[in-house]
Structure formats: C-alpha cells, structure tokens
Write an enzyme that holds these catalytic residues in place. Sequence first.
Site, PDB file in Angstrom:
ATOM      1  CE  LYS A  53     -40.758  94.164 -84.985  1.00 41.17           C
ATOM      2  NZ  LYS A  53     -42.234  94.877 -85.645  1.00 41.17           N
ATOM      3  NE  ARG A  54     -39.123  89.700 -75.252  1.00 41.73           N
ATOM      4  CZ  ARG A  54     -38.085  88.631 -74.256  1.00 41.73           C
ATOM      5  NH1 ARG A  54     -37.383  89.492 -74.221  1.00 41.73           N
ATOM      6  NH2 ARG A  54     -37.739  87.410 -74.847  1.00 41.73           N
TER       7      ARG A  54
END
Length: 481
Positions: A243-244
Amino acid sequence: MNRVRFAPSPTGFLHIGGARTYIFNWLFARSTGGRTVLRIDDTDAERSSEESLRSILEGLAWLELPWDERHYQSGRKRMHREAAAALLAKGAAYRDFTPQDAAPQESSAGTRAAWLCNPGMRELSKEESDRRAASGERFVVRFRVPRERGNGVFFKDSIFKKQFRKFADIEDFALARANGDPTYHLASTVDDCDLGITHVIRGQDHLSNTYKHVLIFEALGRELPRFGHLPLLLGPDGSKLSKRKHGPIVSVTTYRDKGFLPSAFVNYLSLLGWSPKDNREVLSVDELVSLFKTDGVLRANAVVQFDESSAQNWADPKALWLNAQHLRSMPVEQLLPRVETEIKRCGWWTPEYEAGRRDRLTAVVDALRSRFTLTTDFALRGKAYFMDAFDLEAKAAANLDKQGAREGLRELGKRLEAVDDFSEQSVEAALRSLAAERGVKPGLLINGARAALTGQSVGPSAFKVFTLIGRERVLERLAGV
Ligand code: GLU
C-alpha cells in the site's frame, strides 16, 4: 478430509495478496470436498484492532466465498501455554533469562553464534532453570534447534518443491514472550495441529518461517501438514505489492467500492499465479472450483499491472476486462440487486421500481451492461435511464444543435403521441418517414433523439432507447428540446 486455513492478523486492511491466498485455499478445499477454516491471528493484542478485524471480515464477505469455520487465536492461549510447557518438559525448549535489552541481535558482528543459540541459557540445568523461574525471574521460552541431530531441516513444498535450511542458519527462536504470550510460530503451529489442518497454503513470504514450524511439529510429535507457498504479487515496478508503494489498488475494498463484481475479482485473483490447463480466462466461481488444481500454480511471481496516473487503467486492464465480461454474461437477475444498490446509493431509486415496473429496470440493465465495465457505470453513465434530470454531454449537445434537429425531434414527439403501439418498430417507421418528408438524413434525428433522451452520443441501439426510456418520458423529453 482436507482442511485448510486462512489466518489473517487483524493489524491492517485486507490486501489483495491476502485475498488471493484465501481464494486459493477456498478453491482447493471446495475442489477436493474439504473445509475452510478462517483463523484470526489476534494474539498480538497491541497490534490487533477491532477496526481492522471488521474491515478484513467485510472484505472477505464481499468475495462471497463463505468459510466453514471461524476461530480466534486469542481464545486458544491456554493450549499455546500448554504446548510451550510440554516442549520445555521434553527439553525441546529452554528458558532464556537474558534481559530483553541485552539479547544478542543477528546483525551485530561477532554475535551471530550468541544469537543462534544463546550460550549460557541453552545449557542451564533443569534445576537452575526451574529455580530461577520459581523465583519470579522473567524469561522467554526458546526452541532448542536440534543441531546435534544433523545438518538441517527439509520439507517438500507443493509449489516450490524441495526446501532445505541448515541448522546453522536457524536461531533458537522464541516460542513464548516474557508475558507468557505465544509467538506467531508457536501459536500458528499448535493451532494448525489442533484444528486438524491438512494443507497450509500461504504466501511465499512465510517460506522461511516454515523451517521453524516443521521443527515445532516434529518436537510436538505431530504429523506435518502439506505446505504450499504462493508466489508473491508484484507491482508494475517489479517490487512487492504494498500500500505504501502502490496505494489503494492494494486494498480489496477499493475494488468493491469502484464497482467490481466479486465473481470477476475472484476470477482475476485466481489467475495471478495459476492457470487452468486449457488457458481459459473468463471463469465463474463454479468453473474455477471444477478446474482448480494446485499443480497448476506457477512459481513465478505474478505482476499486477496498473497505471496510477490513468483513470482508465487505475486497475489491472485484465481485471477490468474480466469484470466487463462477467457483467455481461452473468444472469441479469443476479446483477439487478447490485445495480439497485448503486441506484439507491445515488438516491435515484423511485417507488416505480417497487411497483411492478421491474421489467423496465431489467430491460435497462440488460441493454446497458454490454457497454459497461463496472457496476458504478450504471450511476456514472446511466442517469438518464433512471432520472428526469441528467447532464448533456458536449458531443450529444453538438448533435442536437445540428440544423433542423430540434424541430424534427419536436415533430417526432407529436407523431409518436399518435402511434397505437409504441415499439422499436413503430418508432423506427415514424422516424424514417418523418426524415424522408423533411428531406433530412435519418441519422440527424437518430443522433438527436439519443442526445435528447439520454444526454449521450453513444449507447444501446437508438430505437431500443425509446422503449427503455418509455413513451411518457420520451414525449416529455422530445417536447422539451
Ligand atoms: N497471521 C499470519 C499472517 O497474517 C498468518 C500466516 C500463516 O498463514 O501462517 O501473515
């Protein structure tokens, strides 16, 4: 009977890699008449949260692949403690009284040997260890890696095949923390035993944990389950999907909220790392169940293609394409409730749909779906079919502005008021004869009518649009051009 488990930790959201692991477990169980266990790995009270648990359960429920049993690892702490005590009693584990902040780290040069086997602690006599524990000294329970027994640990992975790690590369890992809580290695292994798990199917990132788990299974005198580790999911840049780095595309709820159909999403994820023998791609859940075989799982990492900067390809084009295929091929009755949800979300649901006019709704959905990709398209591009107020696209406005279009359409409205039976055929006949009378191309009126009735320049067949919108509204819209 085969029993598999999916074991999310409620410390975050449901990652598409997690969903894929669940899907592979589920397909394997269903295709072999087995059972699926959902095990919530919530022993780490500090990192677990209710909110994360809720979002994971919500994401899983959306897939519409129901699990057969649900267990919470935190409810099994007594069994974990008992197993730690049994391993201590057997000598397969030992107490390590080294204060936490003094424990050697693998990284510090020269301390590797200490990190591997905690000299001074490993050799404590049973009496001394019991005495120090009884006096209240804090300790961690560590597994005694049986280095005297041979070279290392072997296991066979159904996907990655033979796996071996030297004992010299496996540290005496912790089984229980100073507060008595089990570590992941202990809790996971004990639960896999107690819940009768026959096949552990999980991400490749757990491959290095499996050596430790094999040692625990053996020390507990339990039969090993079969292991299958799934290759990683990578982003378009070749790095592990996160996600980062890759944003909301990684979260299952993004797909749900953007209008994916669960069946298409499941189909898409099932093809990330697996393919059926005949390379078919558009597969219903039932077809997936009948075709799924773990020997079709590929070892290569699977890449999720998408283009963050593109509205079109915000998700993998393959996923979007599969969704469009499912949208047009699923039974329309199954699609209706999903469109209903969309329309209600927009506040466009009117009592007429309840009052026996569902036939019109069905016809609208059936006609529109062949041009749409996502269920949200019904809201984005279908407003004129549900509401009287809708936007006029620029291209459609240009069609209306063509010379003679507006007058022709107003006249068409009058003629349609008079026809006995309002059907695609009667509309077509009226439109064509009017065009001939006025000496204009039928296309002028066809494109103009589409613009007046739907605000758009493309859509289902123009004469069909008349019947979908319905006579009453057609007359109003043509009169109002
Ligand atoms: N709770 C672990 C995780 O989420 C489970 C891994 C496993 O399947 O053993 O990574």
